[in-house]
Each structure stands twice: as structure tokens, then as C-alpha cells.
Scaffold this motif. Structure first.
Motif, PDB file in Angstrom:
ATOM      1  N   VAL A  83      15.432  34.873  -2.545  1.00 65.84           N
ATOM      2  CA  VAL A  83      14.061  34.586  -2.945  1.00 65.84           C
ATOM      3  C   VAL A  83      13.397  33.569  -2.017  1.00 65.84           C
ATOM      4  O   VAL A  83      12.172  33.419  -2.013  1.00 65.84           O
ATOM      5  CB  VAL A  83      14.024  34.076  -4.407  1.00 65.84           C
ATOM      6  N   LYS A  84      14.174  32.896  -1.193  1.00 70.66           N
ATOM      7  CA  LYS A  84      13.632  31.828  -0.349  1.00 70.66           C
ATOM      8  C   LYS A  84      12.886  32.409   0.853  1.00 70.66           C
ATOM      9  O   LYS A  84      13.491  32.978   1.751  1.00 70.66           O
ATOM     10  CB  LYS A  84      14.768  30.919   0.142  1.00 70.66           C
ATOM     11  N   HIS A  85      11.563  32.306   0.834  1.00 69.79           N
ATOM     12  CA  HIS A  85      10.770  32.643   2.010  1.00 69.79           C
ATOM     13  C   HIS A  85       9.561  31.729   2.040  1.00 69.79           C
ATOM     14  O   HIS A  85       9.183  31.127   1.027  1.00 69.79           O
ATOM     15  CB  HIS A  85      10.375  34.120   2.029  1.00 69.79           C
ATOM     16  N   THR A  86       8.936  31.607   3.195  1.00 68.94           N
ATOM     17  CA  THR A  86       7.972  30.526   3.410  1.00 68.94           C
ATOM     18  C   THR A  86       6.514  30.957   3.270  1.00 68.94           C
ATOM     19  O   THR A  86       5.631  30.109   3.252  1.00 68.94           O
ATOM     20  CB  THR A  86       8.168  29.930   4.817  1.00 68.94           C
ATOM     21  N   HIS A  87       6.238  32.259   3.213  1.00 69.41           N
ATOM     22  CA  HIS A  87       4.863  32.739   3.137  1.00 69.41           C
ATOM     23  C   HIS A  87       4.760  33.844   2.087  1.00 69.41           C
ATOM     24  O   HIS A  87       5.737  34.523   1.790  1.00 69.41           O
ATOM     25  CB  HIS A  87       4.399  33.295   4.491  1.00 69.41           C
ATOM     26  N   MET A 157      15.812  44.934  16.994  1.00 69.20           N
ATOM     27  CA  MET A 157      15.046  44.065  16.106  1.00 69.20           C
ATOM     28  C   MET A 157      15.563  42.647  16.332  1.00 69.20           C
ATOM     29  O   MET A 157      16.733  42.358  16.063  1.00 69.20           O
ATOM     30  CB  MET A 157      15.229  44.500  14.649  1.00 69.20           C
ATOM     31  N   ARG A 158      14.716  41.772  16.837  1.00 70.55           N
ATOM     32  CA  ARG A 158      15.123  40.405  17.158  1.00 70.55           C
ATOM     33  C   ARG A 158      14.552  39.453  16.115  1.00 70.55           C
ATOM     34  O   ARG A 158      13.334  39.264  16.041  1.00 70.55           O
ATOM     35  CB  ARG A 158      14.651  40.028  18.563  1.00 70.55           C
ATOM     36  N   ASP A 159      15.436  38.888  15.313  1.00 65.69           N
ATOM     37  CA  ASP A 159      15.012  38.020  14.210  1.00 65.69           C
ATOM     38  C   ASP A 159      13.995  38.733  13.316  1.00 65.69           C
ATOM     39  O   ASP A 159      13.084  38.125  12.758  1.00 65.69           O
ATOM     40  CB  ASP A 159      14.441  36.692  14.728  1.00 65.69           C
ATOM     41  N   GLU A 160      14.172  40.051  13.216  1.00 66.90           N
ATOM     42  CA  GLU A 160      13.353  40.896  12.352  1.00 66.90           C
ATOM     43  C   GLU A 160      14.288  41.622  11.388  1.00 66.90           C
ATOM     44  O   GLU A 160      15.326  42.143  11.811  1.00 66.90           O
ATOM     45  CB  GLU A 160      12.576  41.924  13.163  1.00 66.90           C
ATOM     46  N   TYR A 161      13.903  41.697  10.133  1.00 69.94           N
ATOM     47  CA  TYR A 161      14.745  42.291   9.107  1.00 69.94           C
ATOM     48  C   TYR A 161      13.885  43.185   8.222  1.00 69.94           C
ATOM     49  O   TYR A 161      12.664  43.047   8.160  1.00 69.94           O
ATOM     50  CB  TYR A 161      15.435  41.202   8.291  1.00 69.94           C
ATOM     51  N   ASP A 252      24.825  32.360   9.894  1.00 69.23           N
ATOM     52  CA  ASP A 252      24.288  31.074   9.447  1.00 69.23           C
ATOM     53  C   ASP A 252      23.401  30.558  10.572  1.00 69.23           C
ATOM     54  O   ASP A 252      23.807  29.730  11.383  1.00 69.23           O
ATOM     55  CB  ASP A 252      25.420  30.103   9.134  1.00 69.23           C
ATOM     56  N   ARG A 253      22.191  31.099  10.633  1.00 68.54           N
ATOM     57  CA  ARG A 253      21.279  30.786  11.740  1.00 68.54           C
ATOM     58  C   ARG A 253      19.942  30.330  11.182  1.00 68.54           C
ATOM     59  O   ARG A 253      19.303  31.050  10.422  1.00 68.54           O
ATOM     60  CB  ARG A 253      21.081  32.009  12.645  1.00 68.54           C
ATOM     61  N   GLU A 254      19.536  29.132  11.566  1.00 69.73           N
ATOM     62  CA  GLU A 254      18.223  28.605  11.198  1.00 69.73           C
ATOM     63  C   GLU A 254      17.262  28.954  12.329  1.00 69.73           C
ATOM     64  O   GLU A 254      17.229  28.288  13.367  1.00 69.73           O
ATOM     65  CB  GLU A 254      18.290  27.085  10.994  1.00 69.73           C
ATOM     66  N   VAL A 255      16.508  30.037  12.150  1.00 67.09           N
ATOM     67  CA  VAL A 255      15.620  30.512  13.201  1.00 67.09           C
ATOM     68  C   VAL A 255      14.431  31.204  12.542  1.00 67.09           C
ATOM     69  O   VAL A 255      14.596  31.908  11.535  1.00 67.09           O
ATOM     70  CB  VAL A 255      16.371  31.473  14.149  1.00 67.09           C
ATOM     71  N   GLY A 265       5.254  52.879  -0.606  1.00 67.43           N
ATOM     72  CA  GLY A 265       4.664  53.514   0.560  1.00 67.43           C
ATOM     73  C   GLY A 265       3.907  52.600   1.488  1.00 67.43           C
ATOM     74  O   GLY A 265       3.427  53.040   2.532  1.00 67.43           O
ATOM     75  N   GLU A 266       3.802  51.326   1.148  1.00 66.34           N
ATOM     76  CA  GLU A 266       3.108  50.378   2.009  1.00 66.34           C
ATOM     77  C   GLU A 266       4.095  49.348   2.526  1.00 66.34           C
ATOM     78  O   GLU A 266       5.147  49.104   1.918  1.00 66.34           O
ATOM     79  CB  GLU A 266       1.960  49.702   1.256  1.00 66.34           C
ATOM     80  N   PHE A 267       3.728  48.725   3.648  1.00 70.47           N
ATOM     81  CA  PHE A 267       4.630  47.788   4.302  1.00 70.47           C
ATOM     82  C   PHE A 267       4.058  46.378   4.204  1.00 70.47           C
ATOM     83  O   PHE A 267       2.859  46.165   4.421  1.00 70.47           O
ATOM     84  CB  PHE A 267       4.835  48.193   5.770  1.00 70.47           C
ATOM     85  N   HIS A 268       4.927  45.462   3.862  1.00 69.35           N
ATOM     86  CA  HIS A 268       4.541  44.076   3.653  1.00 69.35           C
ATOM     87  C   HIS A 268       5.472  43.171   4.453  1.00 69.35           C
ATOM     88  O   HIS A 268       6.664  43.448   4.568  1.00 69.35           O
ATOM     89  CB  HIS A 268       4.623  43.703   2.165  1.00 69.35           C
ATOM     90  N   GLU A 269       4.917  42.078   4.941  1.00 67.40           N
ATOM     91  CA  GLU A 269       5.672  41.181   5.819  1.00 67.40           C
ATOM     92  C   GLU A 269       5.606  39.761   5.291  1.00 67.40           C
ATOM     93  O   GLU A 269       4.586  39.324   4.754  1.00 67.40           O
ATOM     94  CB  GLU A 269       5.067  41.254   7.229  1.00 67.40           C
ATOM     95  N   THR A 270       6.718  39.042   5.430  1.00 66.98           N
ATOM     96  CA  THR A 270       6.742  37.621   5.120  1.00 66.98           C
ATOM     97  C   THR A 270       7.574  36.907   6.174  1.00 66.98           C
ATOM     98  O   THR A 270       8.325  37.540   6.919  1.00 66.98           O
ATOM     99  CB  THR A 270       7.307  37.355   3.709  1.00 66.98           C
ATOM    100  N   LYS A 271       7.423  35.603   6.228  1.00 61.12           N
ATOM    101  CA  LYS A 271       8.164  34.788   7.181  1.00 61.12           C
ATOM    102  C   LYS A 271       9.269  34.023   6.459  1.00 61.12           C
ATOM    103  O   LYS A 271       9.089  33.554   5.333  1.00 61.12           O
ATOM    104  CB  LYS A 271       7.236  33.791   7.894  1.00 61.12           C
ATOM    105  N   ILE A 272      10.405  33.925   7.104  1.00 64.91           N
ATOM    106  CA  ILE A 272      11.508  33.127   6.582  1.00 64.91           C
ATOM    107  C   ILE A 272      12.042  32.262   7.718  1.00 64.91           C
ATOM    108  O   ILE A 272      11.835  32.573   8.899  1.00 64.91           O
ATOM    109  CB  ILE A 272      12.632  34.005   5.993  1.00 64.91           C
ATOM    110  N   GLY A 273      12.736  31.198   7.374  1.00 68.62           N
ATOM    111  CA  GLY A 273      13.196  30.245   8.385  1.00 68.62           C
ATOM    112  C   GLY A 273      14.656  30.403   8.753  1.00 68.62           C
ATOM    113  O   GLY A 273      15.256  29.464   9.313  1.00 68.62           O
TER     114      GLY A 273
END
Length: 453
Positions: A83-87, A157-161, A252-255, A265-273
Motif C-alpha cells: 500500500v506504500k506509494h507516494t502519489h 522496464m527500468r525501475d518500472e513495474y 531491497d532497493r531504495e530508488v 481497461g484503463e491504465f493508471h500510474e503512481t510513484k513509489i520510492g
């Protein structure tokens, strides 16, 4: 990166070799794996405090109250709760990935269609930007039906999930090798293998050997499972022992990272640290798996007549109507043909099911020309199809001796729903406009004389 190297920051379970054999999720099995000793609680799922300061989190693939033999869930012991995400989530556009219902008014889906392999792009494409939807069927909002895709992947995919809340994905490579780095471990995938990525599973995709092209069946409905064998009994076709699921591996990467979610059917994006692939240990029966199609043991006629193609079903996704699948995944691989007094290729037929076929390698016996590796064909529900003239004449007049079909592997995504072409399939993909001509030379042979052959 070599085949058995792990991405930086990835740790694999010390006592295993990368996959656990003899296991297929969803069949009552419960598998456990840990990448650090004693990371997995014993005797209970949710202790007051987990070792290593881990968080316990359950990933459920069915309703909590599903019958026990169908109930699927996995307990994950992870560095951070997911559940932890920044945006907040924001919508993004992936214009070539379509979801049912997707009916284009000016696109005609009624017909027999065939495509050459979709060519690779000069632009770098990831798993997300390289997905090209060919057909859609059903309705994702009511969780029935499917979509078929071609994937073209040249870039990591670089730091993309990513995860899909809509569907599980059945991945069928045709060219190149991919690595799926998932929450529950690593799956390396190459042609002649398939992978199943469950609904809700977080992963990223990397290129081991490119360019990569293949096929995807996106299943909105009940999960894929092994078909009932009935009188065939306990053996042959696909065997449970040949499905493999990964062992625990965590990052275990803080990036700064991006998480994309497909939802209705729709795509949503969020940022995580951080990397979300931080599950140190897990146990359960809801997990990704892969299967080597060379282990599929075909069953067929050994005296006369040609069995229905359902005899080649690898996996089926039930619809709720007994005997009528939401999706069947069917494999046509190397095999012996021995039937006497029989037209051996698939016969001419019309079917309530819609059949989308792909060629992985070699020659398909009902279409000796035109259906090439990487190509696709679609025969929608109740539309007639069958062998072309050359296949018909050859099979009708050949000396019937035992014959080995070699160098062939094709598959079918079959569904009870009509498959609607996307605009990409109709206007951009390399459609063979002359495909219907493969039947134009079929001759009238009837002359009214009994016994005429």
C-alpha cells in the motif's frame, strides 16, 4: 546478463535452483519458499511480529469464501506493505492495448482473417509500450471474455513495474527470451514455453535475448486450469508436475520507481520510492508459473477418424456453463498420424467457438503455405473454415501410412465469445488481404455417381 544471473539487489532462496517443479497453482497445493532463513512464519500466517521486521500481507486470487478446492491465496512476507506509494494514481494512455468491450463501428470482424508476423519497430519498446491488441471479446467489467495481443519487446522496464487488476496473462513467446521479475520470484521464458501471470501480481519485464515477439491471451474470467481428462485417465496431455513456479527472490532497493496498474481497461500510474519486488518469503497456491510445451503428451486416434481439436487442450478457463469454456488454450505440436481410411488434417467445420491461431514455428498441416511462424489467423464463431486446396488434395490422395508431423508448433486461443478486431489489427497489422483466396480453387467433385471418389 547471462541466463542465471540475477538483477542487482536480487537474492534467491539459498536451498533451491530457481523454480519449484511439480507444482501448479490452484490445485490445492501449498508451496512455501524463503530467501532468508526463518523469514517464513511457522504454524500461523500472521504472527504479532514477523522476523526481520517484515510485514505480512495476503494476496487473494479468489473470494475468501470460495470452496476450499478452488480457494487461492498466498501469504507474502515483505519489506514494505504494498500500500506504500507516494502519489495518487493518475491516468496514462497506452493506445495500442485495448480491452473488451472494444467494438469499432467501421471495422468488420465478420470474416476469415490471417496476418503475417507483426514487424518489430525501430523505436525501443517495453512490455507495456510494445503490447499490440489484435482482438477483444466479452466484457472486462463483468469479468468474462478475453483479449489477444502481440507483444514486441526490445527494451527493459527500468525501475518500472506493472500489474493487471483486470486479468491473468498467458504468455506464449515466439522469438527472443524474456525475464519476468515478479514479487514471488523470477521466471525466464523462451519459445516453446508459456507463462501464466496471475491477476494482481506485480512484476517488471527484462530482455535476455532480443528482439522479442510473442502472443498473449488476457483472461478476464475464471483462472486457467488443467482440463478434465475423463476416460483418458490420470496421464497424458499436460501433467501437473511439469508446471513450475519460482522460488522467493527479493530486491531491497531504495530508488524512485513507477508502478502502472491496469484496472477496468484503463491504465493508471503512481510513484513509489523503492522496488516493490521485496517479498522475502511466501507460501500459498496463488503464484505465477511456467510450462514447457515440449512436455505436452498428445493423445489422438489410432484407428480411424480425426478427433475434435479439444483433445489437444493444454489449459482451460471455465465459463460457468459446463463443457463450454471462457477460453481454451490448445496446442498442435509434433505427433504421429496413423489413422486409416481417414482425412487426417482438421476437417472443414463451423463452430460456436471463435478460434484465434498463432504459429510458433514450422508448418501447420491444414495450411501448408501462408501461415508462417509469428503469424496469426482468426475464424470467428460460426464462420466456415478448413484446409486449403493443396492440403485437401494432398490428404485426400496420399498413401496412408504412419506419418510423423515434425517441425510444427501452433496454438489456439478459443473462446465462446465473438472476437472483435481492433483498429490496429484491421488497419496497421500486416493483414493478408488474399487469405480468402486459399479456398477459391476448391473444385466441385460431385457427379451424382454412387461411390465416386
Amino acid at each position: 546478463m547471462t541466463r542465471h544471473e540475477l538483477p542487482k539487489g536480487m537474492i534467491r532462496a539459498p536451498s533451491t535452483v530457481g523454480t519449484h517443479e511439480g507444482y501448479m497453482p490452484g490445485f490445492g497445493n501449498d508451496f512455501e519458499t524463503e530467501a532468508l532463513p526463518d523469514a517464513l512464519p511457522q504454524g500461523q500466517n500472521s504472527p504479532q511480529k514477523c522476523n526481520y521486521g517484515l510485514y505480512g500481507e495476503q494476496l487473494s486470487g479468489t473470494a475468501f469464501t470460495a470452496p476450499s478446492h478452488q480457494n487461492e491465496r498466498t501469504w507474502c512476507y515483505r519489506i514494505r506493505p504494498s500500500v506504500k506509494h507516494t502519489h495518487r494514481f493518475t491516468k496514462i494512455d497506452l493506445p495500442y492495448w485495448k480491452t473488451a468491450p472494444n467494438v469499432e463501428r467501421d471495422v468488420i470482424s465478420l470474416g476469415q482473417y490471417r496476418w503475417d508476423p507483426v514487424p518489430h519497430s525501430e523505436k525501443p519498446l517495453t512490455w507495456l509500450s510494445g503490447m499490440r491488441t489484435m482482438t477483444t471479446a466479452g466484457d472486462v467489467n463483468t469479468q468474462v471474455g478475453m483479449a489477444s495481443h502481440i507483444y514486441l519487446v526490445t527494451d527493459n522496464m527500468r525501475d518500472e513495474y506493472f500489474f493487471s487488476a483486470d486479468s491473468e496473462l498467458l504468455v506464449v513467446p515466439q522469438e527472443g527470451r524474456l525475464r519476468f521479475c515478479t514479487e514471488l520470484g523470477i521466471i525466464d521464458l523462451e519459445p516453446k514455453e508459456i507463462a501464466i501471470l496471475p491477476r494482481g501480481l506485480v512484476y517488471r519485464v527484462e530482455v535476455l535475448e532480443g528482439p522479442c515477439r510473442g502472443f498473449v491471451c488476457e483472461n478476464y474470467g475464471q483462472k486457467f486450469q488443467l482440463p478434465g481428462r475423463g476416460p483418458i485417465g490420470a496421464n497424458c496431455m499436460a501433467n501437473r508436475r511439469d508446471f513450475k513456479t519460482p522460488v522467493a527472490a527479493f530486491e531491497d532497493r531504495e530508488v524512485p520507481s513507477t508502478l502502472t496498474v491496469k484496472w477496468c481497461g484503463e491504465f493508471h500510474e503512481t510513484k513509489i520510492g523503492h522496488s516493490p519486488l521485496d517479498v522475502v518469503a511466501w507460501h500459498g497456491n496463488y503464484a505465477p508459473c511456467k510450462y514447457d510445451m515440449r512436455t505436452y503428451c498428445p493423445v489422438g486416434a489410432i484407428l480411424f477418424d480425426h478427433p475434435d481439436p479439444s483433445i489437444f487442450t493444454v489449459l482451460t478457463a471455465p465459463s460457468g456453463v459446463e463443457g463450454t469454456a471462457n477460453i481454451d488454450f490448445v496446442l498442435f505440436r509434433e505427433r504421429w498420424m496413423v489413422a486409416e481410411h481417414t482425412f487426417r488434417p482438421p476437417w472443414y467445420h463451423r463452430n460456436i467457438m471463435s478460434e484465434l491461431m498463432g504459429n510458433i514455428y514450422g508448418i501447420y498441416d491444414a495450411k501448408p503455405k501462408g501461415f508462417i511462424p509469428g503469424g496469426l489467423s482468426l475464424h470467428n464463431m460460426m464462420l466456415p473454415h478448413g484446409p486449403d486446396r493443396n492440403a485437401f488434395e494432398g490428404a485426400s490422395n496420399m498413401e496412408l501410412e504412419p506419418e510423423k508431423l515434425d517441425n510444427t508448433m501452433s496454438f489456439m486461443f478459443e473462446t465462446r465469445f465473438p472476437q472483435h478486431l481492433t483498429r490496429f489489427a484491421a488497419q496497421e497489422a500486416p493483414l493478408q488481404d488474399d487469405y480468402i483466396d486459399c479456398w477459391k480453387d476448391l473444385e466441385k467433385k460431385f457427379d451424382g455417381t454412387p461411390g465416386t471418389k
